[in-house]
Write a protein that holds these residues in place. Structure first.
Motif, PDB file in Angstrom:
ATOM      1  N   SER A  35      22.593   8.799 -72.985  1.00 54.60           N
ATOM      2  CA  SER A  35      22.853   7.385 -72.642  1.00 54.60           C
ATOM      3  C   SER A  35      22.559   6.657 -73.895  1.00 54.60           C
ATOM      4  N   ASP A  36      23.435   5.742 -74.288  1.00 58.80           N
ATOM      5  CA  ASP A  36      23.428   4.987 -75.281  1.00 58.80           C
ATOM      6  C   ASP A  36      23.108   3.503 -75.024  1.00 58.80           C
ATOM      7  N   GLY A  37      22.701   3.187 -73.820  1.00 63.59           N
ATOM      8  CA  GLY A  37      22.772   2.002 -72.943  1.00 63.59           C
ATOM      9  C   GLY A  37      21.509   1.089 -73.592  1.00 63.59           C
ATOM     10  N   SER A  38      21.764   0.026 -73.128  1.00 64.62           N
ATOM     11  CA  SER A  38      20.732  -1.291 -73.271  1.00 64.62           C
ATOM     12  C   SER A  38      20.979  -2.205 -72.066  1.00 64.62           C
ATOM     13  N   GLY A  39      19.950  -2.315 -71.445  1.00 64.13           N
ATOM     14  CA  GLY A  39      19.932  -3.323 -70.435  1.00 64.13           C
ATOM     15  C   GLY A  39      19.394  -4.612 -70.827  1.00 64.13           C
ATOM     16  N   LEU A  40      20.048  -5.515 -70.268  1.00 64.25           N
ATOM     17  CA  LEU A  40      19.390  -7.053 -70.407  1.00 64.25           C
ATOM     18  C   LEU A  40      19.376  -7.846 -69.174  1.00 64.25           C
ATOM     19  N   MET A  41      18.573  -8.539 -68.897  1.00 64.80           N
ATOM     20  CA  MET A  41      18.501  -9.497 -67.874  1.00 64.80           C
ATOM     21  C   MET A  41      18.264 -10.860 -68.270  1.00 64.80           C
ATOM     22  N   LEU A  42      18.896 -11.991 -67.647  1.00 65.74           N
ATOM     23  CA  LEU A  42      18.787 -13.251 -67.872  1.00 65.74           C
ATOM     24  C   LEU A  42      18.282 -13.674 -66.571  1.00 65.74           C
ATOM     25  N   LYS A  43      17.232 -14.678 -66.683  1.00 64.62           N
ATOM     26  CA  LYS A  43      16.590 -15.179 -65.644  1.00 64.62           C
ATOM     27  C   LYS A  43      16.579 -16.800 -66.031  1.00 64.62           C
ATOM     28  N   LEU A  44      16.997 -17.474 -65.129  1.00 60.32           N
ATOM     29  CA  LEU A  44      16.979 -18.849 -65.360  1.00 60.32           C
ATOM     30  C   LEU A  44      16.009 -19.510 -64.504  1.00 60.32           C
ATOM     31  N   ASP A  45      15.045 -20.395 -65.040  1.00 63.16           N
ATOM     32  CA  ASP A  45      14.068 -21.025 -64.005  1.00 63.16           C
ATOM     33  C   ASP A  45      14.252 -22.410 -63.583  1.00 63.16           C
ATOM     34  N   ASP A  46      13.333 -22.907 -63.010  1.00 67.64           N
ATOM     35  CA  ASP A  46      13.911 -24.603 -62.438  1.00 67.64           C
ATOM     36  C   ASP A  46      13.706 -25.668 -63.721  1.00 67.64           C
ATOM     37  N   PHE A  47      13.293 -25.199 -64.820  1.00 61.79           N
ATOM     38  CA  PHE A  47      13.296 -26.035 -65.853  1.00 61.79           C
ATOM     39  C   PHE A  47      14.382 -25.886 -67.041  1.00 61.79           C
ATOM     40  N   GLY A  48      15.306 -24.993 -66.708  1.00 58.10           N
ATOM     41  CA  GLY A  48      16.377 -24.894 -67.564  1.00 58.10           C
ATOM     42  C   GLY A  48      15.919 -23.798 -68.591  1.00 58.10           C
ATOM     43  N   ASN A  49      15.017 -23.203 -68.410  1.00 63.27           N
ATOM     44  CA  ASN A  49      14.667 -22.245 -69.421  1.00 63.27           C
ATOM     45  C   ASN A  49      15.434 -20.713 -69.115  1.00 63.27           C
ATOM     46  N   VAL A  50      15.890 -20.130 -70.266  1.00 61.92           N
ATOM     47  CA  VAL A  50      16.438 -19.010 -70.138  1.00 61.92           C
ATOM     48  C   VAL A  50      15.688 -17.836 -70.420  1.00 61.92           C
ATOM     49  N   ASN A  51      15.077 -17.118 -69.505  1.00 58.65           N
ATOM     50  CA  ASN A  51      14.097 -16.048 -69.842  1.00 58.65           C
ATOM     51  C   ASN A  51      14.928 -14.813 -70.228  1.00 58.65           C
ATOM     52  N   VAL A  52      14.972 -14.170 -71.331  1.00 56.80           N
ATOM     53  CA  VAL A  52      15.447 -13.015 -71.519  1.00 56.80           C
ATOM     54  C   VAL A  52      14.648 -11.731 -71.758  1.00 56.80           C
ATOM     55  N   TYR A  53      14.967 -10.839 -70.785  1.00 57.62           N
ATOM     56  CA  TYR A  53      14.363  -9.257 -70.649  1.00 57.62           C
ATOM     57  C   TYR A  53      15.211  -8.415 -71.434  1.00 57.62           C
ATOM     58  N   TYR A  54      14.818  -7.803 -72.696  1.00 54.84           N
ATOM     59  CA  TYR A  54      15.514  -6.847 -73.196  1.00 54.84           C
ATOM     60  C   TYR A  54      14.525  -5.855 -73.431  1.00 54.84           C
ATOM     61  N   GLY A  55      14.999  -4.559 -73.391  1.00 58.78           N
ATOM     62  CA  GLY A  55      14.125  -3.315 -73.732  1.00 58.78           C
ATOM     63  C   GLY A  55      13.970  -2.736 -75.172  1.00 58.78           C
ATOM     64  N   GLY A  56      14.863  -3.642 -76.064  1.00 58.39           N
ATOM     65  CA  GLY A  56      14.553  -3.372 -77.530  1.00 58.39           C
ATOM     66  C   GLY A  56      13.724  -4.126 -78.161  1.00 58.39           C
ATOM     67  N   VAL A  57      13.158  -3.757 -79.502  1.00 55.32           N
ATOM     68  CA  VAL A  57      12.219  -4.404 -80.213  1.00 55.32           C
ATOM     69  C   VAL A  57      12.522  -5.154 -81.378  1.00 55.32           C
ATOM     70  N   GLU A  58      11.548  -6.341 -81.276  1.00 56.89           N
ATOM     71  CA  GLU A  58      11.620  -7.000 -82.662  1.00 56.89           C
ATOM     72  C   GLU A  58      10.772  -6.370 -83.566  1.00 56.89           C
ATOM     73  N   MET A  59      10.913  -5.835 -84.688  1.00 53.63           N
ATOM     74  CA  MET A  59      10.082  -5.398 -85.645  1.00 53.63           C
ATOM     75  C   MET A  59       9.934  -6.118 -87.205  1.00 53.63           C
ATOM     76  N   GLY A  60      10.722  -7.371 -86.837  1.00 53.58           N
ATOM     77  CA  GLY A  60      10.791  -8.178 -88.073  1.00 53.58           C
ATOM     78  C   GLY A  60      12.136  -8.454 -88.486  1.00 53.58           C
ATOM     79  N   GLN A  61      13.161  -7.451 -88.049  1.00 52.23           N
ATOM     80  CA  GLN A  61      14.427  -7.321 -88.557  1.00 52.23           C
ATOM     81  C   GLN A  61      15.240  -8.661 -87.995  1.00 52.23           C
ATOM     82  N   GLY A  62      14.667  -9.552 -86.915  1.00 52.62           N
ATOM     83  CA  GLY A  62      15.335 -10.723 -86.672  1.00 52.62           C
ATOM     84  C   GLY A  62      15.932 -10.680 -85.464  1.00 52.62           C
TER      85      GLY A  62
END
Lengths: 804, 175, 284
Positions: free
Chosen positions: A463-490
């Motif tokens: 598998s070369d896959g990446s899943g991603l979820m977006l969850k919007l809350d009652d305040f207009g925030n967009v919560n992102v769930y992504y399984g990759g990592v931020e290691m300083g690369q931006g």
């Protein structure tokens, strides 16, 4: 393409403020209630039998809560060949082998306890050179494989092989041939934040581990296997990734120290933190794979490449980790950098009692590009063709399929060559040292080298896959769930910009949640420069889902909200006459747009009351009978293939990154010192997502490329690392980067890339070393074959040249 | 056998018991709970642990804690202004892309603070000399130099308009 | 267990008394060498006796001679405009020592007493004929610096002696000196360092002092090369001979930082280039 609001514009990273304030919590800063501190005892020999381990003195030290060895814990096999163990029993095969570990109330106590563990060894004959290791009669590093089958040789059961075309015919068709034997050194990734983890079990024997990892889900799989080996087959590992003090490939495998922390945590029933000191990081964490590469390339009268033959020998060290898979990436430049029919590639790996190696940025590409691009300049000299021209003649073009089966879609290599040459002032400067020899000992020269790398991820697992979820809350925030990592690369920066752009909200409304296998969808790992490419491909698709749902639901709710708005507006502005617009018939899902968090009807009135805030419409959608929340989920698996490694064939990536770098150097022929006067880097990036982070990635990669080329080397003497610290492992300081750097980013707008973008994390250091070496050749007419290019090597090469 | 010492940390007087063999970084990250100062190497080579003692940049991993008695120590946390506002230097680092993984950042920012206090208008060469003891593996340093220049410009401009404010920090005067 | 006592005497006498009473104690100045060794567990003294709270050890006083307190931080030497005028070669070397963070605490006395052949302050102090003041239970003495270093990491300072000052004679009117240091990157120990001081009258060389670091078990005065130059009219031929003699006079080792052959070569090049610079035949 419509004007982009956020993507393509320089933006500060969302995580930068906390980092500047010193608020960001790295693994070093995390604490868990009741946490203990673990330390590892490492082997005193490169190869030895363990005769006896006496932990009694350590156990008696006040504050020590557990002492473990391979003899009082269940065996945990690790590594993709299963040839390694969390704790070693019977045999140690390298200096950094883990033979015991301690958990104590503080680090000092743990360190003192380590010294109280007595280990008796019987030294065994050892082997430290891969050529020696492959000879008959060499001491065997492993006597059996993971399945118990006896081994008779130190050669790893991994062959990488590619043969396309007719090599013999290619050689016959060559008017000119250049050959060479090149080597690259062990490099330490040198993250400023060292490796570490915290392992913690709950009352149900489920594990949570905060880990410095780039592969949280593969790590989960590895840790679950370990839990099974520990007699906990039903237990689950949850991997949480805190802020990382760098990655560069160190987090692409799981490490013995992590399993040791898990074992300790289970034994003591308390969280255990394991943190490497800088010395342990240098001496006991796996460095970048070294290499020996022999190459031959030929061309015809007109400079067209006729064949390329590459043979690689890798010193694998004592156990197999990702260093052993560098050839999977080496295949790319070997078969496909420039257009070359008739390619042969072969890689052989040998076990030795040296340290084993892991991934680092570029993953084999810099190793082979070092040979290809240095050798290509030698070929140009032999053929009497300008090196730039030789590259132009053989330049990759869009639409090709290469011998490996790589399908080149967009390709900006020719623009990159042109840009690099222009910034270097190639026409005037190339050959100048010969045309107008300077008085005095200093000579100047220019050199170029190009790269090809994966730009649309690289399939190395099923598998070369990446899943991603977006969850919007009652305040207009967009919560992102992504399984990759931020290691300083931006990654978080471009992800928030990309989500904002694709969804229609402001980046400040995008919240990127912590990478956590418990909450995020599966991702194979943040490697192969795939972070932005994958996350944004998934995110744009998820955003599209959200928009569709939102617009569909808004059909029945929008008008009410607008009318409330208008009524309020009229109270604030008595006498106001609204423009006439039939909202009721306009509210169809295909007529809506979301812009900066405001839901509007396209071509409706632009009055302030005519748009509804996202938060308001979300609450309206949620708080009613049979209400709903807006959540979208995408699993993006790109259109690439898992290559056949026996044949070295397969379209590994969804698109390919290209680039050319150039260097202008000044060589002091009396001291051998190489001073960089200018670097130029022209990269085909598909699309610039955030110019600020892209420049940062490129400058950072160039600095690593300079270290690779000139100053960095892990020095290993009979398996013992002699320079385990920054005193004698020299990475570039700010003083080294004191020359102008010209960057040019070519946007080829790739169809597979989100917003047209290709991956950019690794390409920046791939061709730097050969560009510098080629510039040195231009300056002083000597070819250095072995990295790093130290002043000592330059002087010796000059002495040899003058002796002839 | 622990010892009581008094010192000033980020403008606040502190009385604390320390072990004689501690380094200053052990005090900061330990009982004082100021984790912004990072230990990158423990050997004075990487500068991640840089703090200011009496205004001078030092490596807190090599500084015996007892030598800090009676002195003014400034950590990265101490640069923040009212309501945790980023100081000018910190803000310019953010705006110029001078931060990637961020581990070197606190030390880098403090070394910059020490520089700009001494040399409000530093040349490129002076910036490089001042920051040569702060290693960064991520950024390649280019945007760090840009951020330092921008901070220097901003601080000089602020000083020109409000000469009595300690514009180098986000708020009230620190020692 | 881990740990040590950390004592802060207020006077030299008190410091000496402490090390006499506790022979296993170690004196600590700026700590930028010793704290690293402790971190690496290369040494485990039960007690450190700090010299940093002794006011008379820190500071520079000027008369005809210049007296630099042994605990004077390297950064203070770099910042001293007076030292810059009197002994610019010392400032040049101090600028290259470590990093600003290191220079703010490292001391001239500590750099010397550490006894490393690559000590940055050693070559300039050798060509300046520095005298080192030591105080101990048996009284005070002055040691000419060219007798101070006895081996790698070893000096003639007894364990119960404290270096109190570095004394420099008044600068000689025609003396000019150059310092060079070969490093791998900008912050580094010296792979080779060189200080060359010449008193020149046109191209006629009067007094010559040449000292090299990192090419022998101790920082090294190159008397054979000094003798070659003193009294001579310097020409290109003499320069080549000076270079060759330098290379022949050093005894470097291979180590993780550089090879002996490389050091030998650079030593000769540095000395030749330093002389050329002093003659005005080249730019730095």
């Amino acid at each position: 393409m419509a004007e982009l609001r956020y993507v393509g514009h320089a933006a500060a990273r969302p995580d930068a403020g906390d980092k500047a304030a010193g608020r960001t919590a790295y693994i070093h800063d995390l604490e868990r209630p009741g946490m203990l501190f673990g330390k590892v005892k490492f082997s005193a020999h490169a190869h030895a039998r363990i005769k006896r381990i006496d932990t009694s003195r350590a156990e008696r030290l006040p504050g020590v809560k557990a002492v473990i060895t391979g003899y009082n814990t269940p065996e945990i096999r690790i590594g993709f060949l299963g040839d390694n163990f969390a704790l070693k029993r019977d045999l140690v095969r390298q200096f950094r082998d883990e033979v015991a570990a301690v958990a104590a109330i503080d680090v000092e106590t743990a360190a003192a306890a380590i010294e109280l563990i007595d280990v008796e060894y019987e030294p065994l004959p050892a082997v430290f050179d891969p050529v020696e290791a492959l000879r008959d009669g060499a001491p065997l590093v492993h006597e059996r494989d993971a399945k118990g089958k006896p081994l008779t040789s130190n050669q790893l059961p991994l062959r990488y092989h590619h043969l396309s075309g007719d090599l013999a015919a290619g050689k016959r068709a060559s008017r000119f041939i250049a050959t060479g034997s090149y080597s690259t050194q062990l490099i330490q990734q040198s993250c400023m934040g060292t490796a570490g983890c915290i392992a913690e079990f709950d009352a149900n024997d489920n594990l949570t581990i905060w880990a410095k990892t780039q592969i949280p889900f593969l790590a989960q799989r590895d840790f679950n296997r370990a839990l099974a080996a520990m007699g906990l087959p039903d237990s689950n590992a949850r991997v949480i990734v805190p802020a990382l003090g760098g990655g560069f490939g160190t987090g692409l495998d799981t490490h013995a120290y992590e399993y040791i922390a898990i074992l300790l945590a289970h034994v003591v029933g308390r969280p255990v933190k394991m943190l490497y000191t800088r010395e342990e990081e240098f001496a006991c964490l796996s460095p970048r794979q070294s290499s020996q590469v022999t190459i031959a390339q030929g061309c015809d009268e007109d400079g067209r490449l006729t064949f390329r033959q590459i043979d690689v020998l890798l010193d694998n060290g004592a156990y197999a980790s990702w260093g052993a898979t560098y050839p999977t990436v080496m295949l790319l430049p070997a078969t496909s950098l420039y257009r070359v029919p008739n390619v042969s590639f072969d890689a052989v790996l040998a076990y030795t009692n040296n340290t084993y190696c892991q991934a680092m940025r570029g993953y084999g590409n810099p190793e082979v590009t070092w040979a290809i691009e240095s050798n290509l300049d030698d070929l140009a000299v032999a053929a009497g063709i300008d090196p730039l021209q030789l590259r132009r003649i053989n330049c990759n073009e869009p639409g090709e399929t290469t011998p490996m089966g790589l399908q080149i879609t967009t390709c900006g290599l020719s623009q990159c060559l042109d840009a690099a040459a222009r910034h270097l002032d190639w026409q005037h400067k190339r050959g100048q040292a010969q045309r107008e020899p300077a008085a005095g000992p200093r000579r100047r020269g220019v050199g170029l080298a190009s790269l090809l790398h994966v730009g649309g991820s690289g399939r190395i697992y099923r598998s070369d896959g990446s899943g991603l979820m977006l969850k919007l809350d009652d305040f207009g925030n967009v919560n992102v769930y992504y399984g990759g990592v931020e290691m300083g690369q931006g990654l978080h920066s471009v992800l928030s910009l990309g989500v904002a752009e694709a969804l229609g909200v402001r980046p400040a409304q995008v919240v990127i949640n912590q990478t956590d296998t418990g909450t995020c969808p599966w991702d194979v790992g943040t490697h192969a420069s795939r972070g932005a490419f994958m996350a944004l491909n998934a995110a744009t698709r998820a955003a599209q889902q959200i928009r569709e749902k939102l617009f569909a639901l808004s059909e029945e709710l929008f008008v009410d909200e607008v009318e409330k708005n208008l009524s309020k507006y009229r109270k604030q502005h008595p006498g106001y006459q609204p423009p006439s617009f039939d909202f009721r018939s306009a509210v169809r899902r295909d007529r809506f747009d979301l812009r900066d968090g405001m839901l509007v009807v396209k071509d409706g009135p632009t009055e302030p009351w005519a748009g509804v805030e996202l938060a308001r419409i979300l609450r309206a959608i949620h708080f009613r009978s049979q209400g709903t929340m807006l959540v979208a989920e995408v699993f993006y698996d790109p259109p690439n293939e898992l290559p056949n490694w026996d044949k070295g064939m397969g379209n590994m990536s969804a698109t390919y990154a290209f680039g050319t770098q150039g260097a202008e150097v000044e060589v002091d022929t009396e001291t051998g010192e190489v001073k960089i006067l200018r670097l130029v880097a022209a990269h085909d990036v598909g699309k610039v997502l955030n110019p600020q982070t892209l420049k940062g990635q490129t400058y950072g990669a160039l600095a690593q490329g300079i270290g690779y080329a000139l100053t960095e080397q892990v020095i290993s003497e009979r398996g013992h690392i002699e320079n385990p610290g920054f005193r004698d492992y020299k990475i570039p300081t700010i003083g080294e980067m004191d020359f102008p750097i010209d960057l040019e980013f070519i946007e080829t707008d790739d169809p597979a890339g989100p917003f047209g973008a290709k991956g950019v994390g690794e390409p920046g250091l791939v061709p730097t070393a050969p560009a510098i070496a080629n510039a040195i050749y231009d300056a002083i007419g000597v070819r250095i074959f072995d990295l790093p290019i130290t002043p000592d090597k330059v002087l010796r090469a000059l002495q040899q040249k003058h002796a002839l | 056998m622990s010892v009581q010492i008094s010192l000033t940390v980020n403008g606040t007087p502190v009385e604390v018991r320390v072990e004689p063999h501690w380094r200053l970084i052990d005090l900061l990250r330990g009982p004082l709970r100021l984790p912004g100062t990072k230990e990158g190497c423990g050997e004075g080579e990487c500068g991640a642990c840089t703090v200011l003692v009496d205004g001078r940049a030092i490596n807190s991993c090599l500084y015996p804690v007892l030598e800090a008695a009676g002195r003014q120590v400034t950590t990265v946390e101490g640069l923040l202004g009212a309501r945790n506002r980023l100081s000018t230097i910190q803000q310019q680092f953010v705006e110029h892309g001078a931060i990637q993984c961020g581990f070197c950042t606190p030390g880098m920012v403090l070394a910059t603070h020490a520089l700009l206090t001494q040399r409000p208008d530093p040349s490129d060469a002076e910036i490089r000399t001042a920051l040569v003891g702060n290693l960064c593996r991520c950024t390649g340093y280019v945007q760090i130099v840009e951020a330092v220049h921008a901070a220097a410009d901003r601080l000089r401009a602020d000083a020109a308009t409000a000469p009595n404010a300690d514009a180098a920090t986000g708020g009230p005067d620190h020692g | 267990m881990v740990g040590y006592q950390y004592l802060r005497p207020r006077s030299v006498d008190e410091a000496i008394e402490l090390v006499v009473k506790q022979p296993a104690a170690r004196l600590i100045a700026g700590g930028t060498d010793l704290m690293v060794r402790l971190h690496q567990r290369a040494e485990r003294p039960p007690t450190l006796v700090s010299l940093r709270a002794i006011p008379e050890l820190c500071g520079i006083s000027y008369s005809n001679e210049t007296t630099i307190g042994a605990l004077t931080p390297i950064a203070d030497i770099v910042a001293s405009s007076e030292i810059a005028v009197r002994y610019p070669v010392l400032v040049a070397a101090c600028r290259t020592l470590g990093s600003p963070q290191v220079r703010n605490v490292a001391t001239i006395g500590g750099n010397l007493c550490n006894g490393s052949p690559c000590a940055d302050t050693a070559p300039p102090l050798l060509v300046l004929d520095a005298r080192l003041r030591l105080a101990g239970p048996r009284g005070t003495r002055e040691v000419p610096i060219d007798q101070f270093f006895t081996g790698p990491g070893a000096t003639c300072r007894a364990p119960d002696e404290v270096m109190t000052a570095v004394v420099l004679a008044a600068p000689r009117p025609t003396a000019r000196a150059v310092f060079m240091k070969k490093t791998r990157v900008c912050m580094d120990l010296a792979l080779v360092s060189a200080a060359v001081l010449l008193e020149l009258d046109g191209n006629r060389c009067g007094r010559a002092r040449i000292a090299l670091g990192s090419v022998a078990p101790t920082p090294l005065r190159l008397r054979p090369v000094e003798q070659l130059l003193e009294g001579a009219a310097v020409d290109r031929d003499l320069l080549q001979r000076a270079q060759a003699l330098t290379s022949a006079s050093v005894a470097p080792i291979d180590d993780v930082r550089a090879s002996a052959a490389f050091r030998r070569e650079i030593a000769g090049v540095f000395v030749r280039r330093a002389i050329e610079q002093l003659l005005g035949w080249s730019q730095p």
